[in-house]
Design an enzyme around this catalytic site. Structure first.
Site, PDB file in Angstrom:
ATOM      1  N   LYS A 104     119.075  56.669 105.182  1.00  0.00           N
ATOM      2  CA  LYS A 104     118.882  56.535 103.941  1.00  0.00           C
ATOM      3  C   LYS A 104     117.459  56.551 103.637  1.00  0.00           C
ATOM      4  O   LYS A 104     116.760  56.113 104.339  1.00  0.00           O
ATOM      5  CB  LYS A 104     119.548  55.347 103.514  1.00  0.00           C
ATOM      6  CG  LYS A 104     119.944  55.394 102.103  1.00  0.00           C
ATOM      7  CD  LYS A 104     121.414  55.960 101.748  1.00  0.00           C
ATOM      8  CE  LYS A 104     121.792  56.278 100.474  1.00  0.00           C
ATOM      9  NZ  LYS A 104     122.880  56.646 100.315  1.00  0.00           N
ATOM     10  N   GLY A 216     133.317  53.652  85.051  1.00  0.00           N
ATOM     11  CA  GLY A 216     132.351  54.510  85.412  1.00  0.00           C
ATOM     12  C   GLY A 216     132.700  56.056  85.032  1.00  0.00           C
ATOM     13  O   GLY A 216     133.828  56.431  85.363  1.00  0.00           O
TER      14      GLY A 216
HETATM   15  P1  NAD Z   1     126.507  58.258  87.991  1.00  0.00           P
HETATM   16  O1  NAD Z   1     125.142  57.964  87.532  1.00  0.00           O
HETATM   17  O2  NAD Z   1     126.912  59.717  87.543  1.00  0.00           O
HETATM   18  O3  NAD Z   1     127.624  57.444  86.884  1.00  0.00           O
HETATM   19  C1  NAD Z   1     127.637  56.191  86.779  1.00  0.00           C
HETATM   20  C2  NAD Z   1     128.684  55.863  85.649  1.00  0.00           C
HETATM   21  O4  NAD Z   1     128.847  54.256  85.620  1.00  0.00           O
HETATM   22  C3  NAD Z   1     128.056  56.346  84.493  1.00  0.00           C
HETATM   23  O5  NAD Z   1     129.091  56.644  83.648  1.00  0.00           O
HETATM   24  C4  NAD Z   1     127.533  54.821  83.749  1.00  0.00           C
HETATM   25  O6  NAD Z   1     127.605  55.077  82.386  1.00  0.00           O
HETATM   26  C5  NAD Z   1     128.658  54.003  84.217  1.00  0.00           C
HETATM   27  N1  NAD Z   1     128.031  52.687  84.321  1.00  0.00           N
HETATM   28  C6  NAD Z   1     126.703  52.012  84.468  1.00  0.00           C
HETATM   29  N2  NAD Z   1     126.801  50.627  84.360  1.00  0.00           N
HETATM   30  C7  NAD Z   1     128.261  50.394  84.092  1.00  0.00           C
HETATM   31  C8  NAD Z   1     128.695  49.286  83.889  1.00  0.00           C
HETATM   32  N3  NAD Z   1     128.326  48.087  83.783  1.00  0.00           N
HETATM   33  N4  NAD Z   1     130.004  49.395  83.578  1.00  0.00           N
HETATM   34  C9  NAD Z   1     130.803  50.631  83.596  1.00  0.00           C
HETATM   35  N5  NAD Z   1     130.252  51.664  83.795  1.00  0.00           N
HETATM   36  C10 NAD Z   1     128.875  51.641  84.018  1.00  0.00           C
HETATM   37  O7  NAD Z   1     126.789  57.887  89.281  1.00  0.00           O
HETATM   38  P2  NAD Z   1     127.923  58.392  90.425  1.00  0.00           P
HETATM   39  O8  NAD Z   1     127.265  59.494  91.270  1.00  0.00           O
HETATM   40  O9  NAD Z   1     129.090  58.847  89.552  1.00  0.00           O
HETATM   41  O10 NAD Z   1     128.011  57.185  91.309  1.00  0.00           O
HETATM   42  C11 NAD Z   1     128.941  56.084  90.920  1.00  0.00           C
HETATM   43  C12 NAD Z   1     129.112  55.037  92.107  1.00  0.00           C
HETATM   44  O11 NAD Z   1     129.825  55.968  93.309  1.00  0.00           O
HETATM   45  C13 NAD Z   1     127.923  54.697  92.832  1.00  0.00           C
HETATM   46  O12 NAD Z   1     128.217  53.197  93.186  1.00  0.00           O
HETATM   47  C14 NAD Z   1     127.644  55.632  94.036  1.00  0.00           C
HETATM   48  O13 NAD Z   1     126.766  54.933  94.833  1.00  0.00           O
HETATM   49  C15 NAD Z   1     128.998  55.963  94.199  1.00  0.00           C
HETATM   50  N6  NAD Z   1     129.099  57.004  95.088  1.00  0.00           N
HETATM   51  C16 NAD Z   1     128.747  58.290  94.371  1.00  0.00           C
HETATM   52  C17 NAD Z   1     128.756  59.625  95.283  1.00  0.00           C
HETATM   53  C18 NAD Z   1     128.646  60.866  94.555  1.00  0.00           C
HETATM   54  O14 NAD Z   1     128.796  62.058  95.195  1.00  0.00           O
HETATM   55  N7  NAD Z   1     128.173  61.025  93.290  1.00  0.00           N
HETATM   56  C19 NAD Z   1     128.913  59.452  96.627  1.00  0.00           C
HETATM   57  C20 NAD Z   1     129.289  58.364  97.311  1.00  0.00           C
HETATM   58  C21 NAD Z   1     129.301  57.175  96.449  1.00  0.00           C
END
Ligand code: NAD
Length: 413
Positions: A104, A216
């Site tokens: 990471k 989210g």
């Molecule tokens: P992103 O930034 O695209 O989306 C995050 C979303 O969460 C946004 O809609 C934001 O408005 C919302 N958010 C932020 N604070 C919030 C709150 N207090 N309450 C509710 N919603 C809230 O991020 P992402 O890529 O979708 O990632 C989301 C999660 O998934 C993270 O924990 C990330 O580590 C995990 N994740 C993502 C991926 C990926 O490929 N995108 C892979 C593994 C894990």
């Protein structure tokens, strides 16, 4: 408490799995050991001033293959967090059976304050600082928080300039035009959906009988809602950082995506009731998908959760104490290292395609992802039944056993 320090929490999870599976002290020591830590000071010009930014790359374990893991740009990035994330990547890759270890990276920077040129400068400076430690058969970064395909494109370009040769397999999550994979953009959500379908079959919950709430609405949450509504699940609630919306009859997700694109939020969508982010977690639904932040399900609200299945698309949304409450209440938790592994799985497919120089159609990628998630889910579920443990601990047992097998074959134990 351990939850304050992510690396301590990771080690506590490992110890819990170790007790259930009977790992020796030496085996636990090997699993927790971090292979290498690289820390660099990047010099970049931001708002006309030369500044220094701390950058990290942690390489946890590469017994099963090159280190693999994203790079995040965030002001609160720190070494303990990056170490924990690298450890979880080793476990995640082992659980889904792809030939990678865990790594990471991070840069301590407020990405939102950067202009596009500054974003590019930070991305290129990171690669200049870390080029000697990464490589297609050594350590393969990818996107994470506040890094995206464009950032991967700048990073690839910088790496290839330094090495004076093409090396598309050095980084994944690239744009399609630079060797990215089809379906990579929604792979995390798709992998979670494949896992959910298996859990739903076990609990006899067909789509038409299943209401889903999603916290989210970003990359992971929005695609999950879109895919699930497309196969007949009823999405009754979603939220983003500004708040949530509810409709007991089910939301029209296609229209909601347009609304979110136009207004930047889900609030204000037609014929819905406003709810808070906390309400989303506790309302009447069969499935809950936390897809935003870590630590949102705690001992304070775990007892009020009504969902029968939780799919952890976010990393670490459930605290260890809340985990115990949910397990006692028979909530079926699909843990993050399994539920959101679709992203790294398709990263692996991207790297395979780069190495072959031959690219697959979307259907082929999805078929391979489905098979991989099916096998991973079965391995974790069967281990949970055999050892009478929760799915998270079972996922750690499966991942750790595979890493230990490789370490033993190498003569390291
Ligand atoms: P992103 O930034 O695209 O989306 C995050 C979303 O969460 C946004 O809609 C934001 O408005 C919302 N958010 C932020 N604070 C919030 C709150 N207090 N309450 C509710 N919603 C809230 O991020 P992402 O890529 O979708 O990632 C989301 C999660 O998934 C993270 O924990 C990330 O580590 C995990 N994740 C993502 C991926 C990926 O490929 N995108 C892979 C593994 C894990």
């Amino acid at each position: 408490m351990t939850a304050d320090n992510p690396f301590q929490r990771a080690k506590a999870q490992l110890k819990k799995a170790g007790i259930k599976a009977g790992f020796s002290a030496k085996e636990l020591e090997v699993l927790a050991e971090v292979s290498a830590v690289h820390e660099k000071e990047l010099s970049v010009t931001v708002s006309g001033e030369k500044i220094k930014l701390m950058a990290f790359r942690v390489q946890h374990n590469d017994s099963r293959g090159p280190f693999k893991g994203g790079i995040r740009f965030h002001p609160e990035v720190n070494m303990d967090e990056v170490k924990a994330l690298a450890f979880w990547m080793s476990m995640k890759c082992a659980v889904v059976g792809i030939p990678f270890g865990g790594g990471k990276g991070g840069v301590e920077v407020d990405a939102k304050s950067l202009s596009e040129k500054e974003y590019e400068d930070v991305s290129r400076a990171y690669i200049r600082g870390m080029a000697e430690h990464i490589g297609p058969d050594r350590d393969i970064p990818a996107p994470d928080v506040y890094t995206n395909p464009q950032v991967m494109a700048w990073m690839l370009d910088e790496y290839e300039k330094i090495k004076k040769r093409k090396a598309p397999g050095v980084i994944t999550g690239k744009p399609l035009a630079l060797g990215g994979s089809k379906a990579r953009d929604y792979a995390t959500a798709q992998g979670g959906v494949f896992a959910l379908k298996q859990a739903a079959d076990l609990l006899d919950l067909p789509p038409f009988k299943t209401r889903v709430a999603v916290q989210g609405f970003g990359n992971a949450g929005m695609h999950a809602a879109r895919i699930l509504s497309g196969i007949g699940y009823k999405i009754v609630a979603v939220s983003d950082s500004k708040g949530g919306i509810y409709d007991e009859h089910g939301l029209d997700i296609k229209k909601l995506i347009d609304h979110k694109k136009a207004t930047g939020k889900v609030l204000g969508f037609e014929h819905t009731k406003d709810i808070s982010n906390e309400d989303v977690l506790e309302l009447e639904s069969e499935v809950l998908i936390p897809a935003a932040l870590g630590g949102v399900i705690t001992p304070q609200n775990a007892g009020r959760i009504k969902a029968k299945i939780i799919v952890e698309l976010a990393n670490g949304p459930i605290t260890p104490e809340a985990d115990d409450i949910l397990y006692k209440n028979d909530v079926f938790v699909i843990p993050d290292i399994l539920a959101n592994a679709g992203g790294v799985a398709v990263s692996y497919f991207e790297w395979v395609q780069n190495n072959m120089g031959y690219y697959w159609e979307e259907d082929e990628v999805l078929e391979k992802l489905g098979q991989l998630m099916f096998k991973a889910f079965r391995a974790v579920y069967e281990t949970s039944k055999r050892l009478s443990i929760d799915m998270r601990t079972a996922a750690f047992v499966v991942g750790a056993r595979r890493i230990l097998e490789a370490e033993k074959l190498r003569g390291n134990i």
